[in-house]
Scaffold this motif. Structure first.
Motif, PDB file in Angstrom:
ATOM      1  N   HIS A 222      29.840  41.605  36.470  1.00  0.00           N
ATOM      2  CA  HIS A 222      30.702  41.107  37.550  1.00  0.00           C
ATOM      3  C   HIS A 222      32.112  41.703  37.514  1.00  0.00           C
ATOM      4  O   HIS A 222      32.702  41.976  38.555  1.00  0.00           O
ATOM      5  CB  HIS A 222      30.740  39.580  37.538  1.00  0.00           C
ATOM      6  CG  HIS A 222      29.449  38.984  38.007  1.00  0.00           C
ATOM      7  ND1 HIS A 222      29.116  38.891  39.335  1.00  0.00           N
ATOM      8  CD2 HIS A 222      28.380  38.490  37.316  1.00  0.00           C
ATOM      9  CE1 HIS A 222      27.914  38.363  39.454  1.00  0.00           C
ATOM     10  NE2 HIS A 222      27.444  38.108  38.237  1.00  0.00           N
ATOM     11  N   ARG A 223      32.638  41.939  36.346  1.00  0.00           N
ATOM     12  CA  ARG A 223      33.972  42.537  36.237  1.00  0.00           C
ATOM     13  C   ARG A 223      33.952  43.985  36.752  1.00  0.00           C
ATOM     14  O   ARG A 223      34.836  44.404  37.480  1.00  0.00           O
ATOM     15  CB  ARG A 223      34.462  42.481  34.792  1.00  0.00           C
ATOM     16  CG  ARG A 223      35.893  42.917  34.647  1.00  0.00           C
ATOM     17  CD  ARG A 223      36.424  42.653  33.280  1.00  0.00           C
ATOM     18  NE  ARG A 223      35.385  42.773  32.249  1.00  0.00           N
ATOM     19  CZ  ARG A 223      35.615  42.931  30.977  1.00  0.00           C
ATOM     20  NH1 ARG A 223      36.846  42.978  30.527  1.00  0.00           N
ATOM     21  NH2 ARG A 223      34.647  43.028  30.102  1.00  0.00           N
ATOM     22  N   GLY A 224      32.910  44.733  36.377  1.00  0.00           N
ATOM     23  CA  GLY A 224      32.779  46.109  36.847  1.00  0.00           C
ATOM     24  C   GLY A 224      32.598  46.179  38.356  1.00  0.00           C
ATOM     25  O   GLY A 224      33.128  47.068  39.023  1.00  0.00           O
TER      26      GLY A 224
ATOM     27  N   GLY B 295      33.812  44.036  40.514  1.00  0.00           N
ATOM     28  CA  GLY B 295      35.141  43.778  41.083  1.00  0.00           C
ATOM     29  C   GLY B 295      36.024  45.015  41.054  1.00  0.00           C
ATOM     30  O   GLY B 295      36.729  45.313  42.026  1.00  0.00           O
ATOM     31  N   ARG B 296      35.980  45.754  39.943  1.00  0.00           N
ATOM     32  CA  ARG B 296      36.778  46.995  39.852  1.00  0.00           C
ATOM     33  C   ARG B 296      36.280  48.039  40.853  1.00  0.00           C
ATOM     34  O   ARG B 296      37.062  48.728  41.490  1.00  0.00           O
ATOM     35  CB  ARG B 296      36.738  47.541  38.429  1.00  0.00           C
ATOM     36  CG  ARG B 296      37.560  46.719  37.459  1.00  0.00           C
ATOM     37  CD  ARG B 296      37.733  47.423  36.120  1.00  0.00           C
ATOM     38  NE  ARG B 296      36.463  47.837  35.536  1.00  0.00           N
ATOM     39  CZ  ARG B 296      35.869  47.246  34.506  1.00  0.00           C
ATOM     40  NH1 ARG B 296      36.427  46.209  33.933  1.00  0.00           N
ATOM     41  NH2 ARG B 296      34.729  47.691  34.041  1.00  0.00           N
ATOM     42  N   PHE B 297      34.961  48.149  40.989  1.00  0.00           N
ATOM     43  CA  PHE B 297      34.382  49.083  41.947  1.00  0.00           C
ATOM     44  C   PHE B 297      34.841  48.749  43.361  1.00  0.00           C
ATOM     45  O   PHE B 297      35.289  49.618  44.113  1.00  0.00           O
ATOM     46  CB  PHE B 297      32.852  49.050  41.851  1.00  0.00           C
ATOM     47  CG  PHE B 297      32.168  49.845  42.923  1.00  0.00           C
ATOM     48  CD1 PHE B 297      32.140  51.234  42.863  1.00  0.00           C
ATOM     49  CD2 PHE B 297      31.548  49.209  43.987  1.00  0.00           C
ATOM     50  CE1 PHE B 297      31.510  51.976  43.852  1.00  0.00           C
ATOM     51  CE2 PHE B 297      30.915  49.937  44.970  1.00  0.00           C
ATOM     52  CZ  PHE B 297      30.901  51.321  44.909  1.00  0.00           C
ATOM     53  N   LEU B 298      34.765  47.470  43.751  1.00  0.00           N
ATOM     54  CA  LEU B 298      35.183  47.070  45.092  1.00  0.00           C
ATOM     55  C   LEU B 298      36.675  47.314  45.319  1.00  0.00           C
ATOM     56  O   LEU B 298      37.087  47.735  46.404  1.00  0.00           O
ATOM     57  CB  LEU B 298      34.857  45.599  45.344  1.00  0.00           C
ATOM     58  CG  LEU B 298      33.388  45.258  45.496  1.00  0.00           C
ATOM     59  CD1 LEU B 298      33.220  43.765  45.755  1.00  0.00           C
ATOM     60  CD2 LEU B 298      32.738  46.072  46.599  1.00  0.00           C
ATOM     61  N   ALA B 299      37.487  47.061  44.301  1.00  0.00           N
ATOM     62  CA  ALA B 299      38.929  47.288  44.429  1.00  0.00           C
ATOM     63  C   ALA B 299      39.216  48.765  44.684  1.00  0.00           C
ATOM     64  O   ALA B 299      40.041  49.107  45.547  1.00  0.00           O
ATOM     65  CB  ALA B 299      39.656  46.811  43.172  1.00  0.00           C
ATOM     66  N   ARG B 300      38.543  49.652  43.952  1.00  0.00           N
ATOM     67  CA  ARG B 300      38.750  51.094  44.159  1.00  0.00           C
ATOM     68  C   ARG B 300      38.220  51.535  45.516  1.00  0.00           C
ATOM     69  O   ARG B 300      38.819  52.367  46.186  1.00  0.00           O
ATOM     70  CB  ARG B 300      38.072  51.890  43.047  1.00  0.00           C
ATOM     71  CG  ARG B 300      38.821  51.734  41.729  1.00  0.00           C
ATOM     72  CD  ARG B 300      38.366  52.705  40.697  1.00  0.00           C
ATOM     73  NE  ARG B 300      38.661  54.074  41.124  1.00  0.00           N
ATOM     74  CZ  ARG B 300      38.111  55.147  40.607  1.00  0.00           C
ATOM     75  NH1 ARG B 300      37.243  55.037  39.626  1.00  0.00           N
ATOM     76  NH2 ARG B 300      38.421  56.339  41.033  1.00  0.00           N
ATOM     77  N   LEU B 301      37.110  50.969  45.936  1.00  0.00           N
ATOM     78  CA  LEU B 301      36.542  51.299  47.237  1.00  0.00           C
ATOM     79  C   LEU B 301      37.495  50.881  48.356  1.00  0.00           C
ATOM     80  O   LEU B 301      37.783  51.653  49.271  1.00  0.00           O
ATOM     81  CB  LEU B 301      35.190  50.599  47.394  1.00  0.00           C
ATOM     82  CG  LEU B 301      34.355  50.949  48.598  1.00  0.00           C
ATOM     83  CD1 LEU B 301      33.933  52.409  48.550  1.00  0.00           C
ATOM     84  CD2 LEU B 301      33.126  50.056  48.643  1.00  0.00           C
TER      85      LEU B 301
ATOM     86  N   ASP C  30      24.409  37.171  35.917  1.00  0.00           N
ATOM     87  CA  ASP C  30      25.024  38.104  34.978  1.00  0.00           C
ATOM     88  C   ASP C  30      25.311  39.491  35.537  1.00  0.00           C
ATOM     89  O   ASP C  30      26.005  40.274  34.886  1.00  0.00           O
ATOM     90  CB  ASP C  30      24.124  38.287  33.757  1.00  0.00           C
ATOM     91  CG  ASP C  30      23.892  36.980  33.032  1.00  0.00           C
ATOM     92  OD1 ASP C  30      24.846  36.194  32.922  1.00  0.00           O
ATOM     93  OD2 ASP C  30      22.754  36.745  32.598  1.00  0.00           O
ATOM     94  N   ALA C  31      24.754  39.829  36.692  1.00  0.00           N
ATOM     95  CA  ALA C  31      24.849  41.215  37.141  1.00  0.00           C
ATOM     96  C   ALA C  31      24.816  41.335  38.658  1.00  0.00           C
ATOM     97  O   ALA C  31      24.450  40.397  39.360  1.00  0.00           O
ATOM     98  CB  ALA C  31      23.703  42.022  36.546  1.00  0.00           C
TER      99      ALA C  31
END
Length: 76
Positions: free
Chosen positions: A58-60, A62-68, A39-40
């Motif tokens: 998991h969605r957050g 993915g967004r963090f990695l995309a911005r990074l 879950d996390a």
């Protein structure tokens, strides 16, 4: 970063497997570690593993990695 604990999953670290990046400093200093659960995703400082960690769903994550990856963060 302010996190609302009620809206984010908890990460049970009892049996967590923490991983360091292959790009981490060879002497083990100044690294972040990541642990994945169903879950996390948890992120912590390898120098202070018993202190607080940042927890993403998991969605957050993915967004963090995309911005990074896009270079959206600046180191000051």
């Amino acid at each position: 970063m302010n996190v609302d604990a009620a809206r984010h999953p908890a990460l049970d670290t009892t049996f967590a497997e923490w991983r360091k990046s292959s790009r981490s400093n060879p002497n083990g200093n100044q690294c972040v570690e990541v642990s994945f659960s169903t879950d996390a995703v948890g992120v912590r400082d390898s120098k202070s593993p018993r202190t607080e960690m940042v927890v993403f769903d998991h969605r957050g994550w993915g967004r963090f990695l995309a911005r990074l990856t896009a270079g959206s963060f600046r180191i000051r």
